[in-house]
Design an enzyme around this catalytic site. Structure first.
Site, PDB file in Angstrom:
ATOM      1  N   SER A 264     -35.870 140.050 -23.575  1.00 14.84           N
ATOM      2  CA  SER A 264     -34.509 140.334 -23.128  1.00 14.84           C
ATOM      3  C   SER A 264     -34.446 141.192 -21.872  1.00 14.84           C
ATOM      4  O   SER A 264     -34.715 140.711 -20.792  1.00 14.84           O
ATOM      5  CB  SER A 264     -33.705 140.953 -24.266  1.00 14.84           C
ATOM      6  OG  SER A 264     -32.336 140.824 -24.012  1.00 14.84           O
TER       7      SER A 264
ATOM      8  N   ASP B 255     -38.698 136.495  -9.046  1.00 17.40           N
ATOM      9  CA  ASP B 255     -37.894 135.653  -8.159  1.00 17.40           C
ATOM     10  C   ASP B 255     -37.779 136.249  -6.763  1.00 17.40           C
ATOM     11  O   ASP B 255     -37.756 135.525  -5.760  1.00 17.40           O
ATOM     12  CB  ASP B 255     -36.497 135.449  -8.745  1.00 17.40           C
ATOM     13  CG  ASP B 255     -36.475 134.395  -9.848  1.00 17.40           C
ATOM     14  OD1 ASP B 255     -37.567 133.899 -10.211  1.00 17.40           O
ATOM     15  OD2 ASP B 255     -35.382 134.066 -10.348  1.00 17.40           O
TER      16      ASP B 255
ATOM     17  N   LYS C 209     -35.856 135.570 -24.892  1.00 12.87           N
ATOM     18  CA  LYS C 209     -34.523 135.888 -25.402  1.00 12.87           C
ATOM     19  C   LYS C 209     -33.582 136.090 -24.231  1.00 12.87           C
ATOM     20  O   LYS C 209     -33.608 137.133 -23.591  1.00 12.87           O
ATOM     21  CB  LYS C 209     -34.607 137.127 -26.288  1.00 12.87           C
ATOM     22  CG  LYS C 209     -33.394 137.321 -27.188  1.00 12.87           C
ATOM     23  CD  LYS C 209     -32.303 138.036 -26.478  1.00 12.87           C
ATOM     24  CE  LYS C 209     -31.099 138.196 -27.373  1.00 12.87           C
ATOM     25  NZ  LYS C 209     -29.991 138.855 -26.658  1.00 12.87           N
TER      26      LYS C 209
END
Length: 443
Positions: free
Chosen positions: A308, A319, A333
């Site tokens: 999470s 990214d 998650k």
């Protein structure tokens, strides 16, 4: 960077719940809290046939069940059933559960220090929390809890299993575990009041720092900023040559903290965004120009216990090409839970959105794939045996450039000093990668 307003202590203590209910572990949570009086967006006609069936079932149970059952118990169980069958992370929170949810991100709570989920009807360990009874007992991510105090967990709901593991500090509890398909084995733990320090740091070698986040609490962003400043101070006020950010076995926590931690390493661009059906589930978080890390070369460690909020940080840094991810696939998650307070200190925790990395990746049920896969391994140090150096020989020549002779005994004593990375293969690989990056960049 647009931060969520701190509506109250609950707003920052409740979203991105790892779904592992609150085994007095760090439930992975944060969200905006929607008032109970909030109007529904689009009301569909009530399903009268189903409501009649519900009323009929209620009457039949009250009339025919072997023992008397009061209306309150039946209705609360019906509510729990509605929530538990939506997804693994939605739940009905009674007064005790609601209070514990708010406590869980404060950094101090009671219990075992373990984050759990459900798999094939069994309770599965997602992540033990550092320096808690669970981690000290050697419980590992992926362990299946098949019995609690001798009673099978198969068929229990998540909340039922968690309730059985709760108790007063000082009380003992026996868990029967199965690891990697092997034979069951028992572990005895003593429940404790758990005080979790979410951020730890130290110098691995001169110029190379280590920063571990065990869970994302409300103040974790500030703690990371202080840790980065201390690492620089310990390096003589000079910029670090490399940093390892350890998110392994971090079950998540407060979304805002994950955003703030990411922002310490990023100077621009998107960090994370969420998409859902209700208006306040559409959120976007971007980095501001400040850079507490000073662009230090960065390796981020993740594994199957990274979930999470941990995946938000790892996904953003990956990214944005800010750091190299190393380790194994994360938990996966990627949903956001919102807590809806009800009357009488009760609440609903329901999934309202999915979150996405800057490049639009949904982590849900897939997780983050590391740039360099490095599995966990045990490090064993081989003894070189009786070895001698030139400096050991009687009458050897000194070094013409000065400096102290390096005898075999001095070298052995120096190599015998225990370092954190000496017992952690993944960490040692991360440190080696940072050193290699520095060598290539300096050429």
């Amino acid at each position: 960077m647009p931060h969520l307003s701190r509506l109250n202590s609950l707003a920052l203590a409740i979203a991105l719940a790892l779904g592992a209910p609150l085994l007095h572990a760090a439930t992975d949570v944060e969200t905006t809290t929607v008032p109970a009086s909030s109007p529904a967006t689009a009301k569909a006609p009530l399903p009268l046939d189903e409501l009649r069936t519900f009323a009929e079932v209620l009457d039949r149970i009250k009339a025919a069940y072997v023992e008397p059952v009061d209306d309150k118990t039946l209705l609360e169980n019906a509510i729990k059933g509605m929530l538990s069958n939506l997804d693994p992370h939605s739940a009905y929170l009674g007064p005790e559960d609601f209070a514990e949810l708010q406590e869980s991100t404060s950094g101090e709570f009671g219990g075992l220090g373990i984050e759990v989920g459900l798999e094939d009807g069994f309770v599965k360990v997602v992540s033990p929390i550092d320096d808690t009874p669970a981690s000290k007992a050697g419980i590992q991510p992926g362990d299946l809890i098949v019995k609690i105090n001798g009673e099978p967990t198969k068929g229990l709901s998540m909340m039922e299993a968690v309730d059985k593991m709760r108790g007063k500090a000082g009380e003992k509890i026996n868990l029967t575990l199965v690891r990697d398909g092997g034979d069951p084995f028992d572990v005895q733990l003593t429940r404790a009041v758990i005080k979790v320090k979410s951020v730890k740091s130290q110098t691995l070698e001169p110029g190379y720092g280590y920063l571990r986040i065990t869970q994302f609490q409300v103040n974790s962003g500030d703690e990371v900023g202080k840790a980065l400043a201390k690492l620089k101070k310990d390096n003589g006020g000079k910029k670090l040559r490399g940093l390892v950010l350890d998110l392994r076995n971090n079950p998540g926590g407060v979304l805002q903290a994950a955003v703030e931690v990411s922002d310490h390493f990023l100077t621009k661009g998107l960090i994370v965004y969420t998409k859902g059906r209700i208006a306040n589930s559409e959120l976007r978080f971007s980095a501001d120009p400040a850079d507490a890390s000073e662009g230090v070369p960065l390796v981020v460690l993740i594994n199957g216990g990274s979930a999470s909020a941990s995946e938000i940080v790892a996904g953003a840094l990956q990214d944005q090409k800010r750091g190299i991810l190393m380790g194994t696939n994360s938990f996966g998650k990627g949903s956001v839970q919102t807590v809806l307070p009800l009357s009488n200190d009760r609440a609903l925790k329901i999934t309202t959105a999915l979150y996405y990395t800057p490049n639009g990746r949904s982590i849900q049920a897939q997780g983050i794939v590391p740039d360099i896969e490095v599995a966990r391994a045990k490090i064993t140090r081989e003894d070189d045996g009786e070895s001698y150096k030139e400096a050991d020989l009687v009458g050897h020549l000194g070094n013409g450039n000065g400096g102290k002779d390096k005898t075999s005994s001095e070298l052995k004593a120096a190599s015998g000093k225990a370092n954190l990375q000496d017992q952690d293969f993944q960490l040692s690989q991360a440190l080696s990668l940072l050193k290699g990056l520095n060598v290539t960049r300096s050429e």
